[in-house]
Write an enzyme that holds these catalytic residues in place. Structure first.
Site: not given
Length: 623
Positions: A2, A27, A76, A112-113, A503, A618
């Site tokens: 994120c 991100r 994300w 974010n988190g 990946e 990332k």
């Protein structure tokens, strides 16, 4: 995972926010959203599923959204599938949260988190009449702020502080309050956040590239701190609500470093930046006498002499750096080394040896599991050494000693130059440790440093001839399974090569220690299976060739990567790539480059998004 941005000043916020999010899309890129406020008018929220371009199209690249104060987010997914309802920003009111429009809610925010106790908090809020429109933990956090803000008639300072005390987990929060139209509030715990101030403007983001074109003067907000942002100012507070002083830090990166600079993808640009990044990292600790000076990073020779054991703790590619470095350190410094996955380290209740050191490797300096491992080591009284790329990051601030890699901003999700600068940092530690412990003579010390200084030019030579890798990649872009085999340091190189391939190309690949083939894995070989052997360690060369012949006799197609001079390998392999000769302990820095190129060209041949592979982000700032 994120990306968050924020802006308050005199300019229109939406175009600035979109531009910042474009620098953070590595991100997270399954949905995006903005909220912008124009003075006393209600805040306007716009959200879109998919890439950032979808959001930009909705608002005419920001021109349709008026206001000089706003926050944004690129997601994300962790809680809830990508959807309009789950996309950020989230609001405190009881609405569908599914689209765009004016917001009358008291609080709106992005995050974010991961909120670990979000379900418990959600039950509490449900009992107080709150309704929920999304599956996210973020909506719970925003409504918890609203709960304290309205129930106790608190100002933002107390409402945010109470929320931070109740939340378990990690977060970088950006909030806007209806009654405070000219302010952005931010809070942080274990997730990255920086704040930039320039003239009458204030910026906030989860990483430097998002604001680098606007300012080089940034503040690093500490853990369990929050801040009030107004045009041209940032005011910081602790959990008691007391204001605290911070000094700005100047970012030395060039803004152009975060651009593609004519390359089709960031990954290819970053592969070509490796010689410069490696050289900068080496020279940062090399004094005028070609002596490695670690005292500037807080590691004295007395500190080195007392080290009895090393633990290298990292995730992903950084862990592969540790695997390679283990061989180098034990050879040159005779210090026992254990290489640990950060995601497992603390769950096995490690017993750390007295007078040991824990080396933490992380590009972002915010990797959640690595940060947790650092804190566990410090709890046991063990000193820590950080190898990170971001000045002022959480791991850098909390470690006892810090070796900064000078890779500059790395945008592609698949790491290349950060990996290679981390290798250089570990080589420097190994050589210096061996010298301080009187295990390396003056003559050998000069030899090793000369070899380290040769690495950038030798990578340049590899990059002068990429056509053969491109041809081979196009030939094998439809492979279903690819295996990498090697011994010793070559095995460590295989681990990274396999990860690069899987990946970004989505081809199933695995790396095996070549000596383990007969213990089961050779059963996977069938006609046409591509097996890539890495052979840079001369003492192990013949053994690995024998292993390759074993799989060839079972139908495998062989690719070999070796150093110049081993031309007999062409008698046994279908395709061979050569890298320049170098001290074998440092071979990983060279041999990994053809494998980086292989992964890149296979991904291109398949028409995939090289820089933003599916399901990946990332920086992994949550567990």
């Amino acid at each position: 995972m994120c990306g968050i941005v924020g802006y308050i000043g005199e300019k229109e916020a939406a175009p600035i926010l979109l531009d910042g999010l474009s620098k953070l899309e590595y991100r997270g890129y399954d949905s995006a959203g903005l909220v912008v406020r124009d003075g006393e008018n209600p805040a306007e929220v716009v959200k879109a599923v998919g890439r950032l371009r979808n959001l930009a199209d909705k608002i005419d690249d920001g021109r349709a959204l008026k206001g000089t104060c706003g926050i944004g987010h690129t997601r994300w997914a962790t809680h809830g599938v990508p959807s309009q309802a789950n996309a950020h920003p989230h609001v405190s009111g009881n609405c569908t949260g599914s689209g765009s429009g004016p917001v009358e809610s008291e609080v709106v925010g992005v995050h974010n988190g991961i909120i670990e106790n979000y379900q418990e908090l959600k039950e509490k809020l449900l009992s107080h009449g709150y309704q929920f429109y999304s599956e996210t933990d973020t909506e719970v956090a925003i409504k918890l702020v609203d709960y304290y803000y309205k129930k106790y008639k608190l100002g933002p300072i107390d409402a945010i502080a109470k929320t931070m005390v109740r939340i378990r987990g990690s977060y970088a929060l950006e909030l806007m309050f209806k009654d405070h139209p000219d302010e952005i509030w931010v809070a942080r715990k274990d997730s990255p956040m920086i704040i930039g101030v320039e003239g009458g403007e204030t910026f906030v983001a989860s990483d430097v590239p998002a604001i680098l074109k606007h300012t080089r003067n940034v503040y690093y907000i500490g853990n369990l701190e929050f801040a009030r942002l107004v045009p041209g100012e940032a005011h910081f507070y602790d959990l008691n609500g007391d204001e605290i002083h911070k000094d700005p830090v100047e970012i030395t990166w060039d803004a152009a470093a975060a651009e593609k600079d004519g390359y089709e993808h960031f990954m290819m640009k970053e592969i070509h930046e490796q010689p410069r990044a490696i050289n900068d990292t080496l020279t940062s600790v090399l004094n005028d006498d070609d002596d490695i000076d670690l005292e500037k990073m807080g590691l004295t020779e007395d500190d080195i002499r007392e080290i009895s054991q090393l633990y290298i703790v990292a995730c992903g590619s950084a862990w592969h750096v540790g695997v390679a470095a283990q061989y180098v350190i034990e050879t040159l410094a005779k210090i026992p080394v254990r290489v640990e996955l950060a995601s497992e380290f603390r769950y096995r209740n490690p017993i750390l040896v007295k007078d040991s050191r824990v080396i933490l490797i992380s590009q972002s300096g915010e990797t959640a599991d690595t940060l947790a491992a650092l804190r566990l080591a410090k709890e046991q009284g063990i000193k820590t050494i950080a190898i990170v790329n971001v000045v002022g990051s959480s791991i850098a601030r909390e470690a006892d000693s810090v070796f900064y890699t000078l890779a500059g901003p790395e945008i592609a999700v698949a790491t290349t130059k950060a990996y290679n600068t981390q290798l250089m940092a570990m080589y420097c530690l190994a050589v210096k440790f061996g010298k301080v412990k009187d295990l390396i003579s003056d003559e050998d010390y000069k030899y090793y440093i000369k070899q380290l200084k040769s690495i950038p030019d030798k990578i340049e030579k590899i990059l002068e001839d990429t056509e053969r890798v491109q041809w081979f990649a196009s030939k094998y872009s439809n492979a279903k399974d690819i295996f990498f085999i090697g011994r010793g340091i070559d095995y460590a190189i295989c681990l990274e090569g396999s990860l690069k391939l899987k990946e970004i190309s989505y081809i199933h690949s695995e790396a095996y220690a070549a000596g383990e083939l007969k213990h089961g894995t050779i059963s996977l070989i069938e006609d046409g299976t591509l097996v890539i052997g890495v052979l840079t360690q001369q003492e192990l060369y013949e053994k690995t060739v024998s292993n390759m012949l074993e799989v060839k006799s079972r139908g495998a197609y062989l690719m070999g990567i070796t150093t110049g001079g081993n031309y007999d390998l062409e008698d046994n392999c279908n395709f061979v790539m050569y890298v320049p000769k170098i001290e074998e302990l440092f071979a990983a820095s060279l041999a990994v480059v053809p494998l980086q190129l292989l992964g890149y060209y296979v991904s291109c041949a398949k028409g995939l998004d090289v820089d933003k592979p599916r399901n990946l982000a990332k920086s992994v700032t949550v567990e």
